[in-house]
Design a protein around this motif. Structure first.
Motif, PDB file in Angstrom:
ATOM      1  N   TYR A  12      -0.461  -7.216  -8.360  1.00 22.68           N
ATOM      2  CA  TYR A  12       0.715  -6.575  -7.750  1.00 22.68           C
ATOM      3  C   TYR A  12       0.807  -6.932  -6.258  1.00 22.68           C
ATOM      4  O   TYR A  12       1.855  -7.346  -5.760  1.00 22.68           O
ATOM      5  CB  TYR A  12       0.610  -5.058  -7.969  1.00 22.68           C
ATOM      6  CG  TYR A  12       1.340  -4.211  -6.956  1.00 22.68           C
ATOM      7  CD1 TYR A  12       2.726  -4.070  -6.986  1.00 22.68           C
ATOM      8  CD2 TYR A  12       0.623  -3.532  -5.949  1.00 22.68           C
ATOM      9  CE1 TYR A  12       3.384  -3.288  -6.038  1.00 22.68           C
ATOM     10  CE2 TYR A  12       1.273  -2.751  -5.008  1.00 22.68           C
ATOM     11  CZ  TYR A  12       2.656  -2.639  -5.056  1.00 22.68           C
ATOM     12  OH  TYR A  12       3.298  -1.875  -4.115  1.00 22.68           O
ATOM     13  N   ILE A  13      -0.331  -6.808  -5.557  1.00 21.35           N
ATOM     14  CA  ILE A  13      -0.336  -7.093  -4.113  1.00 21.35           C
ATOM     15  C   ILE A  13       0.061  -8.554  -3.855  1.00 21.35           C
ATOM     16  O   ILE A  13       0.879  -8.847  -2.983  1.00 21.35           O
ATOM     17  CB  ILE A  13      -1.716  -6.771  -3.484  1.00 21.35           C
ATOM     18  CG1 ILE A  13      -1.935  -5.262  -3.489  1.00 21.35           C
ATOM     19  CG2 ILE A  13      -1.811  -7.313  -2.053  1.00 21.35           C
ATOM     20  CD1 ILE A  13      -3.282  -4.797  -2.997  1.00 21.35           C
TER      21      ILE A  13
ATOM     22  N   GLU B 259       0.829  -1.209   0.000  1.00 20.21           N
ATOM     23  CA  GLU B 259       0.000   0.000   0.000  1.00 20.21           C
ATOM     24  C   GLU B 259       0.865   1.262   0.000  1.00 20.21           C
ATOM     25  O   GLU B 259       0.708   2.147  -0.819  1.00 20.21           O
ATOM     26  CB  GLU B 259      -0.866  -0.074   1.262  1.00 20.21           C
ATOM     27  CG  GLU B 259      -2.088   0.785   1.315  1.00 20.21           C
ATOM     28  CD  GLU B 259      -3.129   0.390   0.273  1.00 20.21           C
ATOM     29  OE1 GLU B 259      -3.663   1.326  -0.322  1.00 20.21           O
ATOM     30  OE2 GLU B 259      -3.378  -0.815   0.058  1.00 20.21           O
ATOM     31  N   SER B 260       1.825   1.310   0.944  1.00 18.12           N
ATOM     32  CA  SER B 260       2.565   2.554   1.209  1.00 18.12           C
ATOM     33  C   SER B 260       3.875   2.667   0.442  1.00 18.12           C
ATOM     34  O   SER B 260       4.381   3.759   0.227  1.00 18.12           O
ATOM     35  CB  SER B 260       2.890   2.623   2.699  1.00 18.12           C
ATOM     36  OG  SER B 260       3.801   1.569   3.014  1.00 18.12           O
ATOM     37  N   LYS B 261       4.450   1.537   0.066  1.00 19.36           N
ATOM     38  CA  LYS B 261       5.774   1.480  -0.576  1.00 19.36           C
ATOM     39  C   LYS B 261       6.836   2.182   0.276  1.00 19.36           C
ATOM     40  O   LYS B 261       7.799   2.740  -0.230  1.00 19.36           O
ATOM     41  CB  LYS B 261       5.721   2.086  -1.978  1.00 19.36           C
ATOM     42  CG  LYS B 261       4.694   1.380  -2.829  1.00 19.36           C
ATOM     43  CD  LYS B 261       4.563   1.914  -4.218  1.00 19.36           C
ATOM     44  CE  LYS B 261       3.590   1.028  -4.958  1.00 19.36           C
ATOM     45  NZ  LYS B 261       2.917   1.610  -6.070  1.00 19.36           N
ATOM     46  N   SER B 262       6.601   2.163   1.579  1.00 20.98           N
ATOM     47  CA  SER B 262       7.474   2.915   2.483  1.00 20.98           C
ATOM     48  C   SER B 262       8.811   2.209   2.704  1.00 20.98           C
ATOM     49  O   SER B 262       8.845   1.020   3.043  1.00 20.98           O
ATOM     50  CB  SER B 262       6.740   3.120   3.810  1.00 20.98           C
ATOM     51  OG  SER B 262       7.587   2.860   4.899  1.00 20.98           O
ATOM     52  N   PRO B 263       9.928   2.942   2.522  1.00 20.08           N
ATOM     53  CA  PRO B 263      11.251   2.350   2.737  1.00 20.08           C
ATOM     54  C   PRO B 263      11.442   1.870   4.178  1.00 20.08           C
ATOM     55  O   PRO B 263      12.157   0.901   4.419  1.00 20.08           O
ATOM     56  CB  PRO B 263      12.222   3.498   2.430  1.00 20.08           C
ATOM     57  CG  PRO B 263      11.426   4.523   1.715  1.00 20.08           C
ATOM     58  CD  PRO B 263       9.991   4.341   2.082  1.00 20.08           C
TER      59      PRO B 263
ATOM     60  N   GLU C 132      14.343  -8.041  -5.550  1.00 17.30           N
ATOM     61  CA  GLU C 132      13.136  -8.272  -6.353  1.00 17.30           C
ATOM     62  C   GLU C 132      11.944  -7.521  -5.758  1.00 17.30           C
ATOM     63  O   GLU C 132      11.155  -6.906  -6.475  1.00 17.30           O
ATOM     64  CB  GLU C 132      12.833  -9.781  -6.443  1.00 17.30           C
ATOM     65  CG  GLU C 132      11.652 -10.092  -7.342  1.00 17.30           C
ATOM     66  CD  GLU C 132      11.248 -11.570  -7.303  1.00 17.30           C
ATOM     67  OE1 GLU C 132      12.136 -12.438  -7.184  1.00 17.30           O
ATOM     68  OE2 GLU C 132      10.031 -11.830  -7.404  1.00 17.30           O
ATOM     69  N   LEU C 133      11.856  -7.552  -4.435  1.00 16.98           N
ATOM     70  CA  LEU C 133      10.748  -6.866  -3.763  1.00 16.98           C
ATOM     71  C   LEU C 133      10.798  -5.362  -4.054  1.00 16.98           C
ATOM     72  O   LEU C 133       9.781  -4.737  -4.389  1.00 16.98           O
ATOM     73  CB  LEU C 133      10.807  -7.149  -2.251  1.00 16.98           C
ATOM     74  CG  LEU C 133       9.807  -6.438  -1.344  1.00 16.98           C
ATOM     75  CD1 LEU C 133       8.366  -6.620  -1.814  1.00 16.98           C
ATOM     76  CD2 LEU C 133       9.924  -6.955   0.102  1.00 16.98           C
ATOM     77  N   LYS C 134      11.995  -4.785  -3.975  1.00 14.80           N
ATOM     78  CA  LYS C 134      12.153  -3.351  -4.275  1.00 14.80           C
ATOM     79  C   LYS C 134      11.709  -3.049  -5.691  1.00 14.80           C
ATOM     80  O   LYS C 134      11.015  -2.070  -5.964  1.00 14.80           O
ATOM     81  CB  LYS C 134      13.634  -2.969  -4.147  1.00 14.80           C
ATOM     82  CG  LYS C 134      13.993  -2.386  -2.815  1.00 14.80           C
ATOM     83  CD  LYS C 134      15.417  -1.838  -2.887  1.00 14.80           C
ATOM     84  CE  LYS C 134      15.974  -1.713  -1.483  1.00 14.80           C
ATOM     85  NZ  LYS C 134      17.412  -1.766  -1.418  1.00 14.80           N
ATOM     86  N   PHE C 135      12.106  -3.938  -6.604  1.00 14.54           N
ATOM     87  CA  PHE C 135      11.762  -3.758  -8.005  1.00 14.54           C
ATOM     88  C   PHE C 135      10.242  -3.786  -8.206  1.00 14.54           C
ATOM     89  O   PHE C 135       9.672  -2.938  -8.887  1.00 14.54           O
ATOM     90  CB  PHE C 135      12.431  -4.855  -8.853  1.00 14.54           C
ATOM     91  CG  PHE C 135      12.118  -4.749 -10.308  1.00 14.54           C
ATOM     92  CD1 PHE C 135      12.753  -3.796 -11.112  1.00 14.54           C
ATOM     93  CD2 PHE C 135      11.156  -5.571 -10.886  1.00 14.54           C
ATOM     94  CE1 PHE C 135      12.436  -3.683 -12.457  1.00 14.54           C
ATOM     95  CE2 PHE C 135      10.833  -5.460 -12.234  1.00 14.54           C
ATOM     96  CZ  PHE C 135      11.480  -4.512 -13.019  1.00 14.54           C
ATOM     97  N   VAL C 136       9.597  -4.752  -7.564  1.00 15.27           N
ATOM     98  CA  VAL C 136       8.136  -4.880  -7.680  1.00 15.27           C
ATOM     99  C   VAL C 136       7.454  -3.621  -7.130  1.00 15.27           C
ATOM    100  O   VAL C 136       6.528  -3.073  -7.747  1.00 15.27           O
ATOM    101  CB  VAL C 136       7.638  -6.148  -6.937  1.00 15.27           C
ATOM    102  CG1 VAL C 136       6.122  -6.175  -6.846  1.00 15.27           C
ATOM    103  CG2 VAL C 136       8.135  -7.405  -7.646  1.00 15.27           C
ATOM    104  N   LEU C 137       7.932  -3.154  -5.976  1.00 13.04           N
ATOM    105  CA  LEU C 137       7.331  -1.957  -5.361  1.00 13.04           C
ATOM    106  C   LEU C 137       7.441  -0.735  -6.271  1.00 13.04           C
ATOM    107  O   LEU C 137       6.557   0.112  -6.298  1.00 13.04           O
ATOM    108  CB  LEU C 137       8.018  -1.655  -4.012  1.00 13.04           C
ATOM    109  CG  LEU C 137       7.778  -2.667  -2.887  1.00 13.04           C
ATOM    110  CD1 LEU C 137       8.663  -2.353  -1.682  1.00 13.04           C
ATOM    111  CD2 LEU C 137       6.309  -2.694  -2.463  1.00 13.04           C
ATOM    112  N   GLY C 138       8.523  -0.699  -7.038  1.00 17.21           N
ATOM    113  CA  GLY C 138       8.735   0.456  -7.911  1.00 17.21           C
ATOM    114  C   GLY C 138       8.082   0.316  -9.282  1.00 17.21           C
ATOM    115  O   GLY C 138       8.138   1.247 -10.094  1.00 17.21           O
ATOM    116  N   ASN C 139       7.492  -0.835  -9.546  1.00 18.52           N
ATOM    117  CA  ASN C 139       6.950  -1.059 -10.893  1.00 18.52           C
ATOM    118  C   ASN C 139       5.546  -1.650 -10.886  1.00 18.52           C
ATOM    119  O   ASN C 139       5.243  -2.560 -11.645  1.00 18.52           O
ATOM    120  CB  ASN C 139       7.882  -1.995 -11.678  1.00 18.52           C
ATOM    121  CG  ASN C 139       9.197  -1.307 -12.016  1.00 18.52           C
ATOM    122  OD1 ASN C 139       9.284  -0.510 -12.939  1.00 18.52           O
ATOM    123  ND2 ASN C 139      10.214  -1.593 -11.221  1.00 18.52           N
ATOM    124  N   GLU C 140       4.698  -1.079 -10.068  1.00 19.82           N
ATOM    125  CA  GLU C 140       3.333  -1.606  -9.973  1.00 19.82           C
ATOM    126  C   GLU C 140       2.633  -1.625 -11.334  1.00 19.82           C
ATOM    127  O   GLU C 140       1.842  -2.524 -11.632  1.00 19.82           O
ATOM    128  CB  GLU C 140       2.522  -0.773  -8.965  1.00 19.82           C
ATOM    129  CG  GLU C 140       1.149  -1.358  -8.742  1.00 19.82           C
ATOM    130  CD  GLU C 140       0.256  -0.511  -7.829  1.00 19.82           C
ATOM    131  OE1 GLU C 140       0.782   0.252  -6.998  1.00 19.82           O
ATOM    132  OE2 GLU C 140      -0.974  -0.640  -7.965  1.00 19.82           O
TER     133      GLU C 140
END
Ligand code: ASP
Ligand code: MG
Length: 365
Positions: free
Chosen positions: A109-110, A59-63, A92-100
């Motif tokens: 995506y979720i 939801e938040s993509k918060s670092p 991979e998780l970072k990549f997914v969060l940045g490419n919804e």
């Protein structure tokens, strides 16, 4: 508990999130015991609290939340004293969060974000088993469990999944313990999830497809109770419950099993519920029934539906919402739920104790 079954048997053991986080050594010990005489397949949930955390992260993509997620696993790795690199998953998780926008829908995506909880827990557990001298392999159910495209609450396609079950058979033949991600599946190359608590369902699907002798569902509660023991103090454990009773109870909101768990194994594979930290088994789901009633509930906004399984005649004042074969549901206000559960439980349990005595009595005449 008996670990050596009569012949070399197949057992599927599912551990819930609290088992992997708080009772890891008891869980490992239990696997070791079973491994001595049987073929064992493990199904795991994510570490306790992690799926909720990943939902927030999606939801938040918060670092900060991403950092917290990584930290939880690094701490678990350290506590276990294993060596494991989780950098690839984090990348991979970072990549997914940045490419919804890469995903066909928000739900897809979720589900991909949620997959990381189970993917990491199986790696941890499998590595810990190896360190204990048990050969093992982590298995990502994305490559095994085929589902429909209902992201967030997908249903397993048993036929398609059966075609891939040889991958697990092969691991078993070579003496390894597969540690499979619960909750996860695949639809046309996209990651799906089976609904909250879905690891139980994964375990029963595998139990059925592998023709297991039994499916064990190990968690932080002993088994199925006559009512939620956190709310109803007098709730009692039910040692024997039939497939049908468990099926209806889980559909009507019983928390101990995901609602689709019974479908694949009904009339085929017995299911046992137990508590990991004590190695205690509490309930057997099979064709035997103790005919004890079960009270369940489901909460909607301002109301709640209370289900009574095992009797369709209950002498209380609440309005009836639904009645079926062997069950009845009442509608109550959300804020009277606890009181109503306790009252209905009291009435139903008393009634059932006296009627079962009656029938026992007549059976002997
Ligand atoms: N980790 C998932 C959940 O929290 C699935 C499971 O635990 O069975 O819902
Ligand atoms: Mg559960």
């Amino acid at each position: 508990m008996i670990y050596k079954l009569s012949a070399k048997s197949r057992v599927v053991i599912k551990f819930g999130g609290s088992s992997v986080r708080d009772s890891f050594s008891e869980a490992l010990g239990l696997v070791q015991k079973f491994y001595e005489g049987n073929e064992v397949v493990i199904v795991l949930s994510a570490l306790k609290g992690v799926t909720d955390l990943l939902l927030k992260l999606a939801e938040s993509k918060s670092p900060e939340i991403l950092g917290e997620f990584e930290e939880i696993h690094l701490r678990a790795i350290e506590k276990l004293g294993i060596e494991l690199n989780i950098e690839n998953e984090i990348k991979e998780l970072k990549f997914v969060l940045g490419n919804e926008e890469m995903f066909p829908s928000r739900e897809a995506y979720i589900d991909h974000v949620l997959s990381f909880g189970e993917r990491l827990s199986v790696k941890l557990f499998s590595k810990a088993l190896e360190d204990e001298g048990i050969r093992s392999a982590p298995v990502d159910a994305f490559y095994l469990i085929e589902t429909n495209g209902n992201f967030g609450n997908a249903e397993v396609d048993l036929k398609k999944t059966k075609e891939k079950i040889w991958t697990i058979e092969k691991l078993l033949k070579t003496g390894r313990v597969p540690v499979v991600t619960g909750f996860l599946g695949n639809f046309n190359g996209l990651r799906t999830t089976l609904g909250r608590g879905g690891s139980d369902y994964t375990a029963s699907v595998l139990g059925y497809l592998l023709n297991a002798r039994a499916v064990l569902i190990m968690s932080d509660v002993k088994g199925i109770y006559t009512a939620d023991p956190r709310i109803v103090k007098n709730a009692r454990i039910i040692p024997f419950i039939s497939y049908d009773e468990a099926l209806i109870a889980s559909r009507l909101g019983m928390k101990a099993l995901h609602e689709r768990t019974i479908e694949p194994i009904k009339d085929r594979v017995p299911l046992i519920l137990g508590k990991t930290s004590e190695w205690k088994l509490g309930t057997l789901v099979s064709d035997i029934s103790f005919k004890m009633p079960i009270i369940t509930y489901k909460i909607f906004r301002d109301t709640a539906k209370i289900g009574v399984i095992g009797t369709s005649c209950v002498d209380v004042e609440y309005s009836i919402a639904e009645r079926g074969d062997g069950y009845v549901c009442f509608l109550v206000d959300r804020n009277e739920l606890e009181e109503a559960l306790n009252e209905i439980h009291e009435v139903v349990l008393n009634e059932s104790l006296s009627t079962s005595n009656d029938s026992e009595l007549w059976a002997r005449v």
